[in-house]
Design a protein around this motif. Structure first.
Motif, PDB file in Angstrom:
ATOM      1  N   ARG A 158      31.597  29.708  26.038  1.00  0.00           N
ATOM      2  CA  ARG A 158      32.394  30.882  26.408  1.00  0.00           C
ATOM      3  C   ARG A 158      33.417  30.545  27.477  1.00  0.00           C
ATOM      4  NH1 ARG A 158      27.307  33.792  26.599  1.00  0.00           N
ATOM      5  NH2 ARG A 158      27.223  33.210  28.768  1.00  0.00           N
ATOM      6  N   ALA A 159      32.970  29.801  28.490  1.00  0.00           N
ATOM      7  CA  ALA A 159      33.742  29.786  29.723  1.00  0.00           C
ATOM      8  C   ALA A 159      34.632  28.570  29.908  1.00  0.00           C
ATOM      9  CB  ALA A 159      32.792  29.898  30.914  1.00  0.00           C
ATOM     10  N   SER A 160      34.418  27.496  29.151  1.00  0.00           N
ATOM     11  CA  SER A 160      35.153  26.277  29.513  1.00  0.00           C
ATOM     12  C   SER A 160      36.257  25.959  28.515  1.00  0.00           C
ATOM     13  CB  SER A 160      34.185  25.103  29.610  1.00  0.00           C
ATOM     14  OG  SER A 160      33.697  24.771  28.330  1.00  0.00           O
ATOM     15  N   LYS A 169      30.107  38.150  34.681  1.00  0.00           N
ATOM     16  CA  LYS A 169      31.066  38.418  35.761  1.00  0.00           C
ATOM     17  C   LYS A 169      31.562  37.108  36.361  1.00  0.00           C
ATOM     18  CE  LYS A 169      29.961  42.974  37.568  1.00  0.00           C
ATOM     19  NZ  LYS A 169      29.116  43.661  38.523  1.00  0.00           N
ATOM     20  N   ILE A 170      30.618  36.199  36.579  1.00  0.00           N
ATOM     21  CA  ILE A 170      31.005  34.913  37.168  1.00  0.00           C
ATOM     22  C   ILE A 170      31.908  34.147  36.191  1.00  0.00           C
ATOM     23  CG2 ILE A 170      30.121  32.717  38.053  1.00  0.00           C
ATOM     24  CD1 ILE A 170      28.721  34.366  39.845  1.00  0.00           C
ATOM     25  N   GLU A 171      31.600  34.255  34.922  1.00  0.00           N
ATOM     26  CA  GLU A 171      32.436  33.543  33.942  1.00  0.00           C
ATOM     27  C   GLU A 171      33.856  34.102  33.932  1.00  0.00           C
ATOM     28  OE1 GLU A 171      30.378  33.661  30.223  1.00  0.00           O
ATOM     29  OE2 GLU A 171      28.681  32.522  31.014  1.00  0.00           O
ATOM     30  N   ASP A 172      33.949  35.436  33.993  1.00  0.00           N
ATOM     31  CA  ASP A 172      35.286  36.041  34.078  1.00  0.00           C
ATOM     32  C   ASP A 172      36.000  35.541  35.321  1.00  0.00           C
ATOM     33  OD1 ASP A 172      34.971  37.401  31.814  1.00  0.00           O
ATOM     34  OD2 ASP A 172      34.550  39.353  32.726  1.00  0.00           O
ATOM     35  N   LEU A 173      35.226  35.498  36.399  1.00  0.00           N
ATOM     36  CA  LEU A 173      35.787  35.070  37.667  1.00  0.00           C
ATOM     37  C   LEU A 173      36.293  33.633  37.572  1.00  0.00           C
ATOM     38  CD1 LEU A 173      36.195  35.403  40.669  1.00  0.00           C
ATOM     39  CD2 LEU A 173      33.802  34.880  41.004  1.00  0.00           C
ATOM     40  N   MET A 174      35.526  32.787  36.915  1.00  0.00           N
ATOM     41  CA  MET A 174      35.950  31.395  36.762  1.00  0.00           C
ATOM     42  C   MET A 174      37.273  31.329  36.021  1.00  0.00           C
ATOM     43  SD  MET A 174      32.257  29.761  35.820  1.00  0.00           S
ATOM     44  CE  MET A 174      32.960  28.591  34.705  1.00  0.00           C
TER      45      MET A 174
END
Ligand SMILES: Nc1ncnc2c1ncn2[C@@H]1O[C@H](COP(=O)(O)OP(=O)(O)OP(=O)(O)O)[C@@H](O)[C@H]1O
Ligand SMILES: [Mg+2]
Lengths: 226, 261, 418
Positions: free
Chosen positions: B216-218, B190-195
């Motif tokens: 995944r996130a960066s 969820k936090i990654e989506d949020l980022m």
């Protein structure tokens, strides 16, 4: 050095690939052999044993997927697994080619057919040899070896051309056997394709080693920055 | 600061940054450019100075008496290590989310309103609270309980509240130091989506131990490691897709394939 | 508890036996440790109970009261039923002229209230005297023997059960007869003193703690020196503070502590203010150390969160550190006050009066305090003084407990705000 589990399982998959490779080599040799011997029992056996190759391919694919899911490989490990997946498919296709050759023997039965057996045998030997060395290079992740192999494809192409014209001549000379001689085109086509697929394996080897992906056949040495 | 509004190519940029704790050099000669509206991950083994560098971006190292830095950290073309820079304003513009969710022992509402109020917010606080909670994807879960203590939230909710709290002071950059290390996988995603969502408006720099998360996130990844003298150095900085498929440096390769040490 | 053989796990019999043995010894040691702690707790409870029992034991019991003059010889009706004229009449008849004149200085006896007159008759003429007193336990157990003894030894005396801690004890001031003495001025003195102590020590102590924890660099030599000094000051005997207070507040700052500076007609520096300031000095180190501890216990993550949002140091301290530390600070204050309210030595040095009959009128008045009063009474030979000392101790304890209760309430309110 951590990642022992990943290393061990990776080695296991590589071993399986080697086994699959030797099964393909053996099937190819046997299939080409039956063209001359017309040992229909043997041909039937090769034809049916492709099923075993197929099953092995699925088993290996499954093992690779499990490894990816559980070990989350990155970088070189990831490339290795992706390449193994690709090579796995290539080998299975090559198995199909061998099966196709065995099928040709079965179709011909005991009919008298004049085939360019010298070229066919040479092509088969060359293709199998290339496959063998390509797999070794692949497992060793030796890009230098791998780069050299696709160049032998030229020799196969030559043989293909010679065999092709011989077959055409035979068709013209003996129109009564045209049905069966026509099948010989199938054989040389399969062998030629097999050599092409060996190039794919070599491409994957370079990919593992360098992370670069490119088409290899018909390429000069200078282009390969290995 | 005169040129606070002059656009600069990068959100933040370091040039030859060295940070010391007393005599010990924690990081050595870091030069990095952080792209605007992108997520940049900093990865590397424990103790290589990731947090130290991150804290240098909003001068949180000021609170460590032994810490001092040389070299430049450029923000709006201004070296923030310069004594004339107001660290209080800087910390509003460069917000921070910490490893352990650390909401204030106040209500959800006050957690968000407080920072804004301290920074002289004059508008409608109710709107601000709703807006930032929505941005932090927390609104639907807490909208009926804004007066509830923030400590009664789950870890993942607390961390999103901390993100909302950081957003409420209208920063330009958000620094995150292992923001998901205390969270379960779902909360992490969820936090990654949020980022990802937030990166449209903010520049995000995240320190993480979780390589999958960085992958995944960066958008960009910087790999740090420790030199022979135990001080941190930057080894490789590139697009995340490249770092995780074909890193250039053997040390990066060893680290991300888990064959480090 | 049933002493069943506990079940252990494992297949190998020999291993199991060895392990069982080992387990058994470990459990034994655990039980031993537990009993030691229970014993120490029990001892503490016993000591506390013994203290309370002795005090309560002394604070009530039978007394044998003998009157100098039998009230029945003054009037055939009980005193309380007589009117003003009759009471004034009795006083005039039984007292010497001089005494009557002294009493009438403020106005005619007849004009005073009936209850005052009754009291005057009792103290001036009847003069009841406690000739024999008993503690609570003997009174309960040997009641008839006490009565019989009293009847034979003091035929004219009355035996009555007395609570030494009673209404008049609280409202009367100091007197030379134990029957008439009360704690009013001492109680008021103590309360005013503590008020001054809190008002000075709390802000100074909390301020110093904030400085030392939040501002001062822990590395600087001066700050470390200050810290060490504070830690050591907490262990200095209280009499030393008394001497310091005497030199500093009573003598050096006399114009201030006597109130002369503010136009109050104070003769010397031996005032409540001096004593309160001395007490503040005494509890300051304890208070600072406790407040520091409380401030330190506020998690750093809260400060970081606050600074990370662009709060200043002061905003962080005021909004996060202090509210977080307040329960701990108040607990420390409670302990410090408890110490201050019971301190005697520094007060004696600073010059608390042991005999004072008037209420303290403010920070610049001379005063006495409960512990001084108690100390004074316990040194008297008459048994009755021992009883009122016990009663005063009860008053002191109750004052202490109510102060603490107030502080605890305050603390809980702070803790709940979170
Ligand atoms: N306050 C401090 N005082 C002294 N040395 C410190 C301090 N904080 C960090 N260090 C040192 O600086 C180095 C870098 O620490 P830092 O916390 O930046 O590492 P990190 O990369 O964030 O590690 P981790 O992944 O474990 O969080 C370490 O060697 C550490 O011991
Ligand atoms: Mg860190």
């Amino acid at each position: 050095m951590p990642r022992n589990t990943l290393n061990r399982q990776l080695n296991m998959v590589q071993d399986e690939i080697l086994i699959l490779g030797s099964m393909v080599e053996q099937a190819t040799r046997a299939a080409v052999g039956t063209l001359k011997s017309r040992d229909l029992r043997e041909a039937k056996l090769v034809f049916e044993q492709d099923q075993i190759i197929n099953e092995k391919r699925f088993a290996i694919e499954n093992a690779i997927l499990i490894l990816m899911a559980t070990q989350q490989p990155m970088a070189r490990d990831l490339r290795t697994l992706a390449a193994l997946l690709e090579v796995n498919t290539e080998l299975e296709r090559m198995g199909d080619y061998a099966k196709g050759i065995a099928k040709v023997t079965l179709r011909m039965g005991n009919a008298e057919v004049n085939l360019p057996m010298v070229e066919i045998n040479q092509m088969a030997e060359l293709a199998v040899g290339m496959l063998h060395r390509a797999l070794s290079a692949f497992i060793e992740e030796n890009a230098n070896l791998a780069v050299a192999i696709p160049k032998e494809d030229d020799r196969i192409d030559e043989l293909f051309n010679t065999a092709y014209s011989k077959i055409l001549h035979e068709m013209v000379a003996n129109p009564s056997t045209i049905d069966n001689v026509n099948l010989a085109l199938w054989v040389i086509h399969n062998l030629e394709r097999m050599a092409d697929r060996v190039s794919n394996i070599c491409e994957r080897t370079v990919f593992i080693a360098t992370g670069e992906l490119f088409e290899m056949d018909g390429m000069d040495e200078e282009d390969l920055n290995v | 600061m005169e040129d606070m509004n002059q656009p600069s190519k990068y959100a933040i940029e370091t040039r030859g940054l060295n940070i010391f704790y007393g005599d010990f050099q924690a990081v050595k000669d870091i030069s990095l450019q952080f792209e605007r509206n992108r997520i940049t991950a900093i990865i590397g083994p424990s103790g290589c100075g990731k947090s130290t560098v991150l804290r240098a971006f909003n001068r949180m190292n000021d609170f460590v008496p032994s810490a001092h830095a040389t070299g430049e950290v450029l923000y709006h073309d201004q070296n923030i290590n310069h004594p004339s820079v107001d660290a209080v304003q800087l910390r509003r513009l460069i917000g921070m989310v910490f490893q352990k969710p650390n909401p204030f022992p106040k209500s959800i509402y006050d957690n968000i309103a407080w920072g804004a109020k301290m920074n002289g917010f004059r508008g409608n606080t109710d709107d601000l609270v709703e807006e930032t909670l929505r941005q932090a994807a927390l609104w639907d879960e807490v909208k009926d309980n804004l007066k509830k203590s923030a400590l009664a939230l789950s870890g993942g909710q607390q961390q999103r509240l901390c993100i909302a709290r950081a957003l409420a002071v209208r920063p330009e950059i958000i620094l995150m130091d292992e923001p998901c290390s205390a969270l379960d996988p779902i909360a992490t995603l969820k936090i990654e989506d949020l980022m990802r969502e937030l990166s449209q408006n903010y520049t995000i720099i995240i320190v993480t131990h979780n390589m999958q998360q960085a992958a995944r996130a960066s958008d960009y990844t910087a790999f740090f490691t420790m030199d022979t003298d135990r001080s941190g150095i930057m080894v490789e900085y590139n697009e995340t897709s490249l770092i995780f498929t074909k890193p250039k440096d053997q040390r990066t390769e060893d680290y991300i394939t888990g064959r480090f040490g | 508890m049933n002493q069943m053989e506990p079940k252990t796990f494992g297949s190998n019999q020999e291993m199991q036996d060895a392990e069982k043995n080992f387990l058994h010894r470990r459990h034994q040691r655990a039980r031993l440790a537990q009993s030691v702690f229970q014993l120490t707790t029990l001892l503490a409870v016993i000591f506390l109970a013994a203290l309370l029992v002795t005090v309560v034991n002394k604070s009530m019991g039978y007394v044998v009261v003998e009157n100098k003059v039998d009230p029945s010889t003054l009037s055939d009706r009980p005193l309380s039923e007589l009117n003003n004229t009759e009471l004034a009449q009795i006083l005039r008849e039984n007292l010497r002229k001089n005494r009557v004149r002294t009493l009438e200085r403020a106005g005619f006896l007849e004009d005073q209230s009936q209850s005052t007159l009754v009291q005057l008759v009792e103290t001036e003429i009847i003069q009841p005297e406690v000739v024999e007193s008993y503690n609570l336990f003997p009174s309960l157990i040997k009641r008839s023997k006490i009565k019989a003894d009293a009847a034979s030894t003091y035929p004219n005396a009355k035996v009555e059960f007395r609570y030494w801690l009673n209404g008049t004890f609280l409202t009367n001031s100091m007197a030379s007869q134990p029957e008439l003495a009360g704690v009013r001025s001492a109680l008021l003195g103590s309360l005013q003193l503590i008020l001054i102590t809190i008002l000075t020590a709390f802000p100074i102590g909390v301020g110093a703690a904030i400085y030392l924890e939040e501002y001062a660099s822990h590395k600087s030599r001066i700050n470390r020196l200050i810290q060490t000094n504070i830690d050591n000051l907490a262990g200095v005997p209280s009499i030393v503070y008394g001497i310091l207070g005497l030199a500093l507040f009573v003598r050096a700052l006399q114009p201030f502590t006597s109130g002369a500076l503010f136009g109050v007609d104070g003769q010397n520096g031996r005032t409540i203010l001096s004593a309160g300031l001395t007490m503040a000095l005494l509890i300051l180190p304890i208070l600072i150390i406790n407040a520091q501890e409380a401030i330190r216990s506020v998690p750093d993550s809260l400060r970081q969160a606050s600074y990370g949002l662009g709060a200043t140091r002061w905003q962080t301290i005021w909004h996060h550190v202090l509210p977080g530390a307040m329960p701990g600070i108040l607990t420390g204050t409670i302990l410090a006050i408890s110490r201050a309210i019971g301190e005697t030595a520094p007060l004696i040095v600073v010059g608390a009066s042991t005999f004072i009959t008037s209420d303290p009128t403010g920070p610049f008045s001379s005063f006495t305090a409960l512990p001084i009063q108690i100390y004074n009474w316990t040194t008297r030979p008459q048994p009755a003084f021992q009883h009122i000392a016990a009663a005063a101790i009860l008053v002191l304890l109750i004052a202490l407990l109510s102060l603490n209760a107030a502080a605890i309430l305050l603390r809980n309110r702070f803790a709940k705000r979170v």
